[in-house]
Design a protein around this motif. Structure first.
Motif, PDB file in Angstrom:
ATOM      1  N   HIS B 295       8.438 -36.232  42.673  1.00  9.35           N
ATOM      2  CA  HIS B 295       7.993 -34.901  42.268  1.00  9.35           C
ATOM      3  C   HIS B 295       9.100 -33.885  42.512  1.00  9.35           C
ATOM      4  N   GLY B 296       8.827 -32.637  42.125  1.00 12.13           N
ATOM      5  CA  GLY B 296       9.824 -31.586  42.313  1.00 12.13           C
ATOM      6  C   GLY B 296       9.273 -30.400  43.090  1.00 12.13           C
ATOM      7  N   ARG B 297      10.244 -29.594  43.648  1.00 10.07           N
ATOM      8  CA  ARG B 297       9.925 -28.337  44.361  1.00 10.07           C
ATOM      9  C   ARG B 297       9.149 -28.609  45.661  1.00 10.07           C
ATOM     10  N   ASP B 298       8.024 -27.946  45.837  1.00  6.96           N
ATOM     11  CA  ASP B 298       7.189 -28.040  47.050  1.00  6.96           C
ATOM     12  C   ASP B 298       7.878 -27.471  48.280  1.00  6.96           C
ATOM     13  N   HIS B 299       8.167 -26.187  48.200  1.00  4.65           N
ATOM     14  CA  HIS B 299       8.680 -25.451  49.349  1.00  4.65           C
ATOM     15  C   HIS B 299       7.649 -24.399  49.775  1.00  4.65           C
ATOM     16  N   VAL B 300       7.543 -24.183  51.069  1.00  6.35           N
ATOM     17  CA  VAL B 300       6.824 -23.022  51.595  1.00  6.35           C
ATOM     18  C   VAL B 300       7.859 -22.181  52.326  1.00  6.35           C
ATOM     19  N   THR B 301       8.015 -20.946  51.889  1.00  7.75           N
ATOM     20  CA  THR B 301       9.149 -20.127  52.337  1.00  7.75           C
ATOM     21  C   THR B 301       8.690 -18.757  52.818  1.00  7.75           C
ATOM     22  N   LYS B 302       9.312 -18.318  53.889  1.00  8.92           N
ATOM     23  CA  LYS B 302       9.236 -16.914  54.287  1.00  8.92           C
ATOM     24  C   LYS B 302      10.624 -16.335  54.054  1.00  8.92           C
ATOM     25  N   ILE B 303      10.694 -15.327  53.204  1.00  8.59           N
ATOM     26  CA  ILE B 303      11.987 -14.704  52.902  1.00  8.59           C
ATOM     27  C   ILE B 303      11.931 -13.251  53.316  1.00  8.59           C
ATOM     28  N   GLN B 304      13.019 -12.784  53.881  1.00  4.16           N
ATOM     29  CA  GLN B 304      13.115 -11.385  54.287  1.00  4.16           C
ATOM     30  C   GLN B 304      14.407 -10.797  53.745  1.00  4.16           C
ATOM     31  N   LEU B 305      14.294  -9.567  53.259  1.00  2.00           N
ATOM     32  CA  LEU B 305      15.450  -8.849  52.733  1.00  2.00           C
ATOM     33  C   LEU B 305      15.573  -7.530  53.488  1.00  2.00           C
ATOM     34  N   ALA B 306      16.736  -7.297  54.057  1.00  6.83           N
ATOM     35  CA  ALA B 306      17.008  -6.035  54.750  1.00  6.83           C
ATOM     36  C   ALA B 306      17.784  -5.123  53.807  1.00  6.83           C
ATOM     37  N   LEU B 314      21.391  -5.476  52.661  1.00 13.47           N
ATOM     38  CA  LEU B 314      22.190  -5.577  53.887  1.00 13.47           C
ATOM     39  C   LEU B 314      22.224  -7.003  54.425  1.00 13.47           C
ATOM     40  N   ALA B 315      21.098  -7.685  54.308  1.00 14.79           N
ATOM     41  CA  ALA B 315      21.040  -9.062  54.819  1.00 14.79           C
ATOM     42  C   ALA B 315      19.819  -9.760  54.242  1.00 14.79           C
ATOM     43  N   LEU B 316      19.877 -11.066  54.243  1.00 19.07           N
ATOM     44  CA  LEU B 316      18.762 -11.863  53.729  1.00 19.07           C
ATOM     45  C   LEU B 316      18.620 -13.099  54.602  1.00 19.07           C
ATOM     46  N   ARG B 317      17.382 -13.439  54.910  1.00 19.23           N
ATOM     47  CA  ARG B 317      17.175 -14.680  55.665  1.00 19.23           C
ATOM     48  C   ARG B 317      15.888 -15.359  55.203  1.00 19.23           C
ATOM     49  N   ALA B 345      22.772 -16.258  47.959  1.00 16.14           N
ATOM     50  CA  ALA B 345      23.375 -14.957  47.702  1.00 16.14           C
ATOM     51  C   ALA B 345      23.003 -14.465  46.299  1.00 16.14           C
ATOM     52  N   GLY B 346      22.597 -15.381  45.433  1.00 14.97           N
ATOM     53  CA  GLY B 346      22.322 -14.988  44.053  1.00 14.97           C
ATOM     54  C   GLY B 346      23.553 -14.324  43.449  1.00 14.97           C
ATOM     55  N   PRO B 347      23.375 -13.439  42.472  1.00 14.95           N
ATOM     56  CA  PRO B 347      24.514 -12.731  41.884  1.00 14.95           C
ATOM     57  C   PRO B 347      24.819 -11.426  42.628  1.00 14.95           C
ATOM     58  N   TYR B 348      24.407 -11.370  43.874  1.00 21.67           N
ATOM     59  CA  TYR B 348      24.456 -10.095  44.605  1.00 21.67           C
ATOM     60  C   TYR B 348      25.496 -10.117  45.715  1.00 21.67           C
ATOM     61  N   ARG B 349      25.824  -8.914  46.173  1.00 22.46           N
ATOM     62  CA  ARG B 349      26.855  -8.754  47.210  1.00 22.46           C
ATOM     63  C   ARG B 349      26.273  -8.808  48.613  1.00 22.46           C
ATOM     64  N   THR B 350      25.045  -9.252  48.769  1.00 23.07           N
ATOM     65  CA  THR B 350      24.426  -9.316  50.090  1.00 23.07           C
ATOM     66  C   THR B 350      25.441  -9.874  51.103  1.00 23.07           C
ATOM     67  N   PRO B 351      25.839  -9.086  52.090  1.00 23.15           N
ATOM     68  CA  PRO B 351      26.952  -9.539  52.934  1.00 23.15           C
ATOM     69  C   PRO B 351      26.566 -10.594  53.953  1.00 23.15           C
ATOM     70  N   LEU B 352      25.294 -10.630  54.321  1.00 28.21           N
ATOM     71  CA  LEU B 352      24.885 -11.538  55.388  1.00 28.21           C
ATOM     72  C   LEU B 352      23.662 -12.328  54.931  1.00 28.21           C
ATOM     73  N   VAL B 353      23.767 -13.633  54.998  1.00 26.11           N
ATOM     74  CA  VAL B 353      22.666 -14.491  54.554  1.00 26.11           C
ATOM     75  C   VAL B 353      22.526 -15.644  55.538  1.00 26.11           C
ATOM     76  N   TYR B 354      21.290 -15.949  55.870  1.00 22.19           N
ATOM     77  CA  TYR B 354      21.043 -17.131  56.700  1.00 22.19           C
ATOM     78  C   TYR B 354      19.813 -17.869  56.161  1.00 22.19           C
ATOM     79  N   VAL B 355      19.950 -19.167  56.055  1.00 30.71           N
ATOM     80  CA  VAL B 355      18.896 -20.007  55.477  1.00 30.71           C
ATOM     81  C   VAL B 355      18.536 -21.104  56.474  1.00 30.71           C
TER      82      VAL B 355
END
Lengths: 161, 789
Positions: B295-306, B314-317, B345-355
């Motif tokens: 199968h495909g996908r099947d993620h449960v995600t909490k995403i935060q954007l500052a 400013l940041a994404l995690r 990071a997508g097509p964006y300049r988000t300087p700080l990312v943590y996954v």
């Protein structure tokens, strides 16, 4: 096993079948007409569509015995007499109405059935008619476009080249 | 340039056989004296196998052999292709994935026996008579519960049910957290990326054919990458020399990722064929596909954007639980990590990312790459949280994207998640989308919908992906256990026609048409004189196959490298024939000529001479005109685009209809526009399917609730509109000679967030201000419930 006879793509054929043998299996395994495809087991996908006595049927839902004495047209019988692509087949090629090709025979058979009774269908009519044929590759855009083109309608205004 | 060369919307030559019923798929192949296999599959999600009694089944008419997991226990496991270490440095936990379940069954559909008989019906009947005594164990289905209850184990040796707990990039975590602590605004979104069934219309099928005289095995199978399957089967699972196994993938009816992987059935039919010394054929029915295809996908995600108050990122995690199912399928460990975390990071300049990604074992079918593979999950999370942030800050959803875009003068751009984007122009595709979608006219259309009693909404997605998988040195650093280069051989025959052996595999992509366009263009010959050979390990030097939108960027480039060698060899031959210095030979428009003279030899004359070398200086010039090239890309390619979706919502029923869908994509140079557009259409349809219709559902006992087309909602013609697709804004890839990027997955990556953003927008505009998210698929029931909460 029972011997049955029918006409397939204009030729008289016969073969031995069990009571449970499906028309799709008879065409594929007994007659070697492997253009009729099996894509599901619940009569949903339409890859096995053929014409039986002029009606569009899913050959996985017809017992071979029930088709005895009938006239079947499968994808192998859809070309012009000279072997060239029919108007429908040519429209599918011209408009890129197929990718992997697996659903394609059923789509061509469904299209032929539609245009026989509705020579100038609307987009909505085409989409409704194809509801019983699943394609996973094309997103249907170019299939619908091909069907409209095959009906002689101008498709140049439809988005995409 | 020939008229059917690069850039021409040539119609596909392969269509003729598909349109006339002459395609030859694996199920269409019948070998003399072949037998038929049926697999016995577990009907419970989790259980301990006490015994399997095959005696009654063996005694039934026509039954030739029954093999169970015990018969394969000495064989190797089917491995994961990427090693993903955990944040604490510990190794990935990779339980053995056996050919057939042994000891335990771990998901509904887990195969534990193969039954072979003279006819398919006999095999089916006998499979039903195999008596497996299995003690049912508690099923582990929910990911959060799997992690929280370490005593309940899918694999007895793995507590906590985690394959890994991965941080990307772990060294950045503290800085990201600090940025969040100081941020003026933080938007948080919890979302599920729903599990999907790939549903290529051709189900999997395999025929094992062992030659007892030579000891050679041949496997006909539904594969996107026959060489990779050969490697996995020979070297890892069966322990046979690679040169004793040929894998043939003939016409293949769609893949979408699900046919990348080696599955146990392939080894089982080979082993059964050896045991019986007869061919063994197996064709999955659709039920088996739902139960046992990855199968495909099947993620449960909490995403935060500052963000700051002006909407600058400013940041994404993110924190993600990624379901890998019961076993690690071949690409399953790469998909939620290096095909997902590196795109955050997508097509964006988000300087700080943590996954952070935790890969969780459950008693469900394995989950692996499905069209887009990790990148749709990344894009959905990013593009949804951006919309939510814009809503919270009162900013325009397009403006907030635009102000954060990486700018055209910033390439090469190094993201904080490990990739270097070589080129792009996201403003250009956004502007094109705004024009084509007639965003300016939206309010008028919304008013018309309102007059009909419908709620209209518009949603956007500006996406990027990394494809053309992939540079071996980079993926090696990232944990890949293979290189991801590709190979091609160009064979110019004596009469001038050309066979191109490619490691790519076409299962709908149109390689048989597109690759000749490239060769024709380079050699100045008609495309009709070039044939593509693919899908047979005995005919092709090597190949890693087709997935990850790599066919053109990687395999196509390998072809160009081989053609370059053909031209170079042609110049040597021409120099000899024309009695000139090799350095003075020019090749142009299909002719080798001596610069500054009218002395020339046509391509066909050179080809003929190569095979009739009566007076060749053999010490410096070999006869023949055939060249092989291996190509390993320098980087991924980075297609990007801007999508807009308009929906109408029926407030009485919650039903969503897609009124329009507009794509402005940058694929770099385009070889065949007709085929590129078709790829986008198909991807968008799968994305709309994910967003509105499709869902693989298991109940708490691990029973598959969506096991047929009666229960799993495939997009049909009347669920979808005509799409508007454009690829005119192209920034050619800088590191491959064709300047191409790849288009196969774009639609499936970019479209789901655009659809859900549109649905949320419709509801918010309709007065349901509290609705900030709707899970996929946005079924009428879910939408209605959101409106009536």
């Amino acid at each position: 096993m029972t011997k049955i006879s029918m006409t397939v793509n204009g030729k008289a054929v016969s073969g031995e079948v069990e009571g449970r043998t499906l028309l799709s299996a008879f065409l594929r395994e007994e007659l070697g007409l492997r253009g009729t495809h099996i894509g599901c087991d619940t009569s949903q996908c339409g890859a096995c569509a053929v014409h039986l006595d002029g009606q569009l049927v899913k050959s996985c839902t017809v017992l071979a015995m029930d088709a005895a004495g009938g006239a079947v047209t499968s994808i192998e019988g859809m070309q012009n007499a000279d072997g060239s692509l029919s108007v429908i087949q040519a429209a599918f090629q011209e408009h890129h109405g197929l990718q992997c090709g697996f659903c394609t025979p059923g789509m061509v058979m469904a299209t032929a059935a539609l245009l026989k009774v509705n020579p100038k269908p609307t987009e909505a009519e085409v989409r409704h008619h194809l509801e019983g044929n699943i394609c996973r590759c094309t997103g249907y855009h170019n299939i619908v476009k091909a069907v409209l083109a095959a009906s002689g309608q101008d498709v140049s205004a439809i988005a995409a080249e | 340039m020939p008229k059917d060369g690069i850039g021409a919307s040539t119609v596909r030559r392969e269509d003729v056989r598909f349109l006339t019923g002459k395609g030859r798929y694996t199920a269409d192949i019948n070998l003399r004296h072949q037998t038929y296999a049926v697999f016995c599959r577990s009907d419970i999600a989790h259980g301990r196998i006490n015994s399997i009694d095959t005696a009654a089944a063996m005694a039934m008419p026509g039954v030739l052999a029954i093999m169970t997991g015990a018969d394969f226990a000495a064989m190797g496991g089917n491995p994961a292709g990427w090693h993903i270490p955990s944040r604490d440095g510990s190794a990935m936990r990779e339980p053995k994935r056996p050919v057939l379940a042994h000891g335990k069954v771990r998901h509904v559909g887990d195969a534990y026996a193969i039954v072979v008989a003279e006819t398919l019906e006999q095999a089916r009947d006998a499979a039903a008579a195999v008596n497996a005594d299995i003690t049912e164990l508690e099923a582990i289905v929910d990911m959060a519960a799997a992690v929280a209850n370490p005593g309940h184990r899918v694999h007895d040796e793995i507590d906590g049910n985690l394959a890994f707990d991965w941080g990307w990039i772990e060294d950045n975590r503290a800085a990201v957290d600090a940025a969040f602590a100081a941020a003026p605004h933080v938007t948080t979104l919890e979302l599920t990326n729903n599990r999907l069934a790939p549903n290529a219309m051709e189900t999997r099928a395999s025929i094992g054919d062992y030659d007892p005289g030579t000891g050679d095995y041949k496997l006909y199978t539904t594969s996107q990458n026959p060489h990779l399957s050969r490697l996995l089967i020979a070297a890892f699972v069966m322990g046979i020399p690679e040169n004793k196994l040929t894998v043939v993938a003939p016409d293949v009816g769609g893949g979408f990722g699900s046919k990348i992987y080696h599955y146990g059935e392939e080894a089982a039919v080979l082993a059964a064929s050896k045991a019986l010394e007869r061919p063994v054929k197996w064709v999955a029915d659709r039920s088996e596909a739902f139960l046992s295809d990855a199968h495909g996908r099947d993620h449960v995600t909490k995403i935060q954007l500052a963000l700051d108050k002006q909407g600058n990122f400013l940041a994404l995690r993110t924190e993600t639980l990624a379901n890998v199912g019961a076993y690690l399928s071949n690409f399953s460990t790469a998909t939620p990590t290096f095909l997902h975390g590196t795109l955050m990071a997508g097509p964006y300049r988000t300087p700080l990312v943590y996954v952070n990604v935790k890969a969780v074992f459950t008693n469900t079918a394995p989950v692996d790459a499905y069209r887009g593979a990790g990148r749709p999950e990344a894009t959905y999370s990013i593009e949804r949280v951006i919309d939510k942030a814009a809503h919270e800050l009162g900013l325009d959803p397009l403006a907030i994207r635009r102000q954060n875009f990486i700018q055209p003068d910033q390439y090469p751009y190094t993201t904080p998640v490990g990739l270097v984007y070589d080129t792009g122009n996201y403003n250009a595709t956004l502007d094109k989308m705004i024009e084509l979608a007639d965003i300016a006219g939206f309010e008028k259309r919304a008013a018309a919908s309102k007059a009909k009693g419908k709620l209209r909404g518009i949603g956007y997605s500006t996406w990027i992906e990394a494809c053309g998988i992939a540079p071996s040195n980079l993926v090696g650093v990232l944990g890949a256990r293979v290189g991801l280069y590709d190979a091609a051989t160009v064979r110019v025959n004596a009469t001038g026609n050309i066979s191109v052996m490619t490691g790519a595999h076409s299962h709908g992509q149109g390689h048989e048409t597109v690759f000749p366009q490239i060769v024709a263009d380079m050699l100045g010959v008609p495309a009709s004189s070039v044939d593509i050979v693919h899908g047979d390990t005995s005919k092709i030097p090597f190949g890693m196959g087709s997935y990850g939108s790599r066919s053109l960027a990687v395999c196509g480039t390998a072809i160009t490298k081989a053609v370059d060698k053909i031209i170079a060899k042609g110049k040597k031959i021409a120099a000899h024939m024309l009695e000139a210095a090799e350095g003075d030979i020019e090749f142009k428009d299909g002719k080798f000529s001596v610069a500054g003279t009218d002395k020339a030899k046509a391509f066909g004359e050179i080809a003929f001479s190569a095979y009739v070398p009566h007076n060749y200086p053999l010490e410096t010039l070999e006869p023949g005109l055939e060249e092989t090239a291996f190509y390993d890309p320098a980087n991924f390619t980075y297609p990007a685009g801007a999508y807009a979706c308009e929906v109408e919502v029926d407030p009485d029923t919650g039903k969503v209809t897609v009124e329009s869908f507009t794509c402005a994509d940058d694929f770099g140079n385009v070889i065949n526009p007709l085929i590129v557009q078709g790829q986008v259409h198909g991807g968008v349809a799968q994305g709309i399917g994910q967003a509105l219709l499709e869902n693989v559902a298991y109940d708490a006992q691990g029973q598959l609730l969506s096991g047929s087309y009666m229960d799993y909602t495939m997009p049909r013609a009347d669920d979808l509109p005509f799409y508007t697709v454009d690829h005119s804004c192209n920034t050619p890839c800088t590191h491959n000679p064709l300047g191409v990027k790849g288009c196969g997955e774009a639609g499936a990556i970019g479209s789901p967030p655009a659809v859900i953003n549109a649905v949320v927008n419709a509801l918010q505009r309709g007065g349901h201000k509290a609705v900030t998210h709707i899970e996929m698929p946005a079924t009428p029931a879910r939408v209605w419930a959101a409106m009536n909460a």
